[in-house]
Scaffold this active site. Structure first.
Site, PDB file in Angstrom:
ATOM      1  N   GLY A 137      38.836  33.534  23.291  1.00 26.36           N
ATOM      2  CA  GLY A 137      38.614  34.683  23.706  1.00 26.36           C
ATOM      3  C   GLY A 137      37.646  34.530  25.100  1.00 26.36           C
ATOM      4  N   SER A 143      47.525  17.546  31.792  1.00 28.32           N
ATOM      5  CA  SER A 143      46.204  18.323  31.268  1.00 28.32           C
ATOM      6  C   SER A 143      45.535  17.381  30.401  1.00 28.32           C
ATOM      7  CB  SER A 143      46.394  19.723  30.870  1.00 28.32           C
ATOM      8  OG  SER A 143      45.234  20.176  30.109  1.00 28.32           O
ATOM      9  N   TYR A 192      47.771  42.507  20.880  1.00 31.88           N
ATOM     10  CA  TYR A 192      47.105  43.035  22.032  1.00 31.88           C
ATOM     11  C   TYR A 192      48.168  43.773  22.771  1.00 31.88           C
ATOM     12  CZ  TYR A 192      44.308  42.511  26.521  1.00 31.88           C
ATOM     13  OH  TYR A 192      43.855  43.004  27.707  1.00 31.88           O
ATOM     14  N   ASP A 198      39.702  39.051  33.338  1.00 31.78           N
ATOM     15  CA  ASP A 198      39.415  37.843  33.229  1.00 31.78           C
ATOM     16  C   ASP A 198      39.394  37.105  34.960  1.00 31.78           C
ATOM     17  OD1 ASP A 198      39.552  38.499  30.671  1.00 31.78           O
ATOM     18  OD2 ASP A 198      41.105  37.282  30.021  1.00 31.78           O
TER      19      ASP A 198
END
Ligand code: ADP
Ligand code: MG
Length: 364
Positions: free
Chosen positions: A103, A51, A207, A155
């Protein structure tokens, strides 16, 4: 087999936070920022991953269960193989302009780009929404079960199902995904995203704490999900924390409906009010805001935004503001100045024009 290039968008959630895992409603939109994967199959079942956003490459078998960023890719392969797909090994290189850990869901963008590239290799019909729904579900399992981040599904759903020019109303009680036209440009408005540069970390527990508290509140109310909670009974809960958590989820679902109604009526003041009330609820009842997010929201409002709220899982990340196009620069410089005074990191900005879902870019 050919090499495939596929991409998937980051997202910003207009309204409806921490509702997805509570059987509730949310209204995200896909960002123009995307993660792109170039994937070439190989003859053995292993993966070789690199990446542009990460220093370390990774090579190995899915069963090796890599930690770190490679888990997001290997997790998708594992989930698709569990679904019965004959996913070959591959080499993949990744690049992205989705801010990571802000986020804005760089994680789902990565998962969905990989799933889409693999789907193209396997000849799945990406024009079929039920195929896209199943790919999103595989990506959700990758993040929950393989990576170990207890996210709720918003998401990946929006990354696979979004439409340009539209937000997407997701209902986690019946699994529906309904495009909601968002003609902000005609109204001279933009959604400005303010990245506080405070990276949240979904696996650090906060979370998951909220997820657990939501489940505890539902149990205390004797219901399966907070979607079906009764406002009167919530106020009778003895535990102050559970009462406030449940109150947020119930009121946030109502605010999503109010926002969809306001958008339909082109009543932008009413949309802005829902955003403001959502922020208050996340700050006081759900307690997922931060000093940076509160400052971004308050400063944006006083510099011309119609409304503003933190967005995403919380504990850092980004805020969004509904801003008249002519006031965007004033809002940005006011927030930048206030952050400097407060000794916070320099914030970053992007405009959230609703863009397209995951797609194949090329096959060669
Ligand atoms: P968010 O989804 O809000 O950006 P997450 O913590 O859910 O934040 O996901 C961020 C993680 O996803 C990164 O730490 C990294 O492991 C992985 N990731 C996201 N984008 C990339 C990318 N372009 N290349 C490699 N890994 C990525
Ligand atoms: Mg994420």
């Amino acid at each position: 087999m050919p090499a495939v290039v596929a991409s998937a968008p980051g997202r910003v959630n207009l309204i409806g936070e921490h509702t997805d895992y509570n059987g509730g409603l949310c209204l995200p939109l896909a960002l123009p920022q995307r993660t792109t994967v170039t994937l070439s199959p190989r003859s053995d079942p292993d993966l070789k991953l690199s990446s542009a956003q990460e220093d370390d490459d990774w090579e190995g078998a899915v069963e090796d269960r890599p930690g770190g960023w490679a888990a997001y890719v290997a997790g998708v392969v594992q989930a698709l193989r569990e679904d019965g797909h004959d996913v070959p090994g591959f080499e993949a290189s990744i690049d992205s302009d989705v801010p990571v850990g802000a986020g804005l869901s760089s994680s789902a963008a990565l998962e969905c780009a990989v799933a889409t590239a693999v789907a193209a290799l396997l000849g799945l019909d990406l024009a079929d929404r039920s195929v896209r729904r199943r790919l999103a579900d595989a990506c959700i399992r990758a993040e929950n079960d393989y990576v170990g981040a207890p996210t709720g599904g918003m998401d990946q759903s929006v990354a696979m199902l979004a439409q340009p020019g539209h937000a997407l109303l997701l209902d986690f009680a019946d699994g529906s995904a309904t495009p909601v036209e968002l003609p902000l440009e005609d109204a001279g408005l933009v959604v400005l995203v303010i990245d506080t540069r405070v990276s949240h970390d979904l696996t650090d527990g906060s979370y998951g704490d909220r997820r657990r508290e939501s489940a505890d509140a539902a149990r205390a109310l004797g219901i399966e999900s907070l979607r079906n909670a009764d406002a009167g009974r919530i106020e009778e809960l003895a535990d102050d924390v559970l009462r406030r958590r449940a109150r947020h989820v119930l009121s946030e679902n109502l605010r999503v409906l109010a926002a969809v109604g306001a958008i339909g009526d082109r009543d932008w003041r009413a949309l802005a009010r829902a955003l403001d009330e959502s922020h208050t609820s996340m700050r006081d009842d759900f307690e997922i805001s931060s000093r940076e997010l509160d400052l971004a929201v308050e400063t944006a409002r006083s510099a011309g935004a119609l409304g503003a709220r933190m967005t995403g899982g919380g504990f850092g990340g980004s805020a969004l503001a509904l801003v008249p196009r002519g006031d965007v620069e004033a809002v940005q410089s006011a927030v930048t100045v206030e952050f400097r005074y407060a000794g916070f990191a320099e914030p970053a900005y992007l405009l959230a024009t609703p863009d397209a879902a995951a797609r194949v870019e090329s096959v060669s």
